[in-house]
Design a protein around this motif. Structure first.
Motif, PDB file in Angstrom:
ATOM      1  N   ALA A   1       0.252   0.085  -5.824  1.00 32.38           N
ATOM      2  CA  ALA A   1       0.680   1.085  -6.811  1.00 32.38           C
ATOM      3  C   ALA A   1       0.772   2.472  -6.177  1.00 32.38           C
ATOM      4  O   ALA A   1       1.727   3.226  -6.433  1.00 32.38           O
ATOM      5  N   THR A   2      -0.187   2.807  -5.334  1.00 30.30           N
ATOM      6  CA  THR A   2      -0.183   4.098  -4.647  1.00 30.30           C
ATOM      7  C   THR A   2       1.012   4.222  -3.715  1.00 30.30           C
ATOM      8  O   THR A   2       1.694   5.255  -3.697  1.00 30.30           O
ATOM      9  N   TYR A  51      -8.826  -7.733  -4.853  1.00 27.44           N
ATOM     10  CA  TYR A  51      -7.695  -7.737  -5.789  1.00 27.44           C
ATOM     11  C   TYR A  51      -7.383  -6.329  -6.286  1.00 27.44           C
ATOM     12  O   TYR A  51      -6.244  -5.870  -6.202  1.00 27.44           O
ATOM     13  N   TRP A  52      -8.392  -5.661  -6.837  1.00 22.95           N
ATOM     14  CA  TRP A  52      -8.156  -4.329  -7.405  1.00 22.95           C
ATOM     15  C   TRP A  52      -7.804  -3.319  -6.329  1.00 22.95           C
ATOM     16  O   TRP A  52      -6.991  -2.416  -6.550  1.00 22.95           O
ATOM     17  N   GLY A  53      -8.392  -3.452  -5.153  1.00 22.63           N
ATOM     18  CA  GLY A  53      -8.039  -2.566  -4.044  1.00 22.63           C
ATOM     19  C   GLY A  53      -6.604  -2.754  -3.606  1.00 22.63           C
ATOM     20  O   GLY A  53      -5.876  -1.775  -3.375  1.00 22.63           O
ATOM     21  N   THR A  54      -6.173  -4.010  -3.512  1.00 26.38           N
ATOM     22  CA  THR A  54      -4.780  -4.301  -3.147  1.00 26.38           C
ATOM     23  C   THR A  54      -3.836  -3.781  -4.222  1.00 26.38           C
ATOM     24  O   THR A  54      -2.813  -3.159  -3.925  1.00 26.38           O
ATOM     25  N   PHE A  55      -4.187  -4.028  -5.472  1.00 21.35           N
ATOM     26  CA  PHE A  55      -3.385  -3.563  -6.605  1.00 21.35           C
ATOM     27  C   PHE A  55      -3.219  -2.048  -6.558  1.00 21.35           C
ATOM     28  O   PHE A  55      -2.110  -1.515  -6.687  1.00 21.35           O
ATOM     29  N   ALA A  56      -4.332  -1.339  -6.346  1.00 20.91           N
ATOM     30  CA  ALA A  56      -4.294   0.125  -6.283  1.00 20.91           C
ATOM     31  C   ALA A  56      -3.489   0.611  -5.080  1.00 20.91           C
ATOM     32  O   ALA A  56      -2.739   1.591  -5.185  1.00 20.91           O
ATOM     33  N   THR A  57      -3.621  -0.070  -3.964  1.00 21.95           N
ATOM     34  CA  THR A  57      -2.881   0.318  -2.759  1.00 21.95           C
ATOM     35  C   THR A  57      -1.383   0.154  -2.957  1.00 21.95           C
ATOM     36  O   THR A  57      -0.601   1.045  -2.603  1.00 21.95           O
ATOM     37  N   THR A  97      -3.825   4.429   4.159  1.00 20.92           N
ATOM     38  CA  THR A  97      -3.457   3.483   3.109  1.00 20.92           C
ATOM     39  C   THR A  97      -3.299   2.073   3.658  1.00 20.92           C
ATOM     40  O   THR A  97      -3.806   1.107   3.068  1.00 20.92           O
ATOM     41  N   ASN A 155       1.235 -10.573  -1.447  1.00 18.85           N
ATOM     42  CA  ASN A 155       0.938  -9.150  -1.588  1.00 18.85           C
ATOM     43  C   ASN A 155       1.308  -8.269  -0.411  1.00 18.85           C
ATOM     44  O   ASN A 155       1.784  -7.152  -0.603  1.00 18.85           O
TER      45      ASN A 155
END
Length: 151
Positions: free
Chosen positions: A135-136, A127-133, A99, A75
């Motif tokens: 994507a952002t 997981y969701w924080g990394t995913f959102a980061t 970020t 990631n």
């Protein structure tokens, strides 16, 4: 009188001060994760593979340390590349700092409160924080060059 030909030093340096700043904390945490894998390999005398348990226990310390290390490798590089794209295209330094700080925090929460304990609460948060980061960062990098696409 001398004349400078080509690009002068102030033009070239520094190109990625924010991404470069985060090289230290990300590489330090990567080193810790790598050390944990080696430590468990030596302790268990398991020099190849990722699980030293005889029955394939998913909570085996070597297996969990290996997954933490591998997940970081899966990631963080793409996030740093996206941050570098944004930074090279004029991204706001404060936005990038926040970020990348969030990404580091999410990766640490994912491992230290999540994966290292098997199924800790930090795992979905990380997981969701990394995913959102990620994507952002991807969206921000694309937004910064929208004029190139005629938008």
């Amino acid at each position: 009188m001398s004349t400078t030909i080509g690009l002068s030093t102030p033009v070239l340096a520094p190109l990625l001060p924010i991404s470069g700043t985060f090289a230290l904390p990300f590489s330090a945490y990567f080193t810790l994760l790598s050390y944990r894998v080696v430590h468990h390999r030596l302790a268990d005398k398991q020099y190849l593979g990722d699980n030293s348990s005889k029955d394939g226990d998913p909570n085996n310390k070597l297996y969990l340390a290996t997954r933490c290390h591998q997940n970081f490798i899966e990631n963080v590089p793409i996030a740093l590349i996206l941050a570098a794209f944004a930074e090279l295209n004029g991204g706001n330094r404060k936005v990038l700092t926040i970020t990348l700080s969030a990404l580091l925090a999410f990766r640490i929460v994912h491992v230290e409160i999540g994966l290292i304990n098997g199924l800790g609460i930090g795992r979905p948060i990380g997981y969701w924080g990394t995913f959102a980061t990620i994507a952002t960062l991807g969206g921000y990098a694309a937004f910064l060059v929208k004029g190139y696409w005629g938008l």
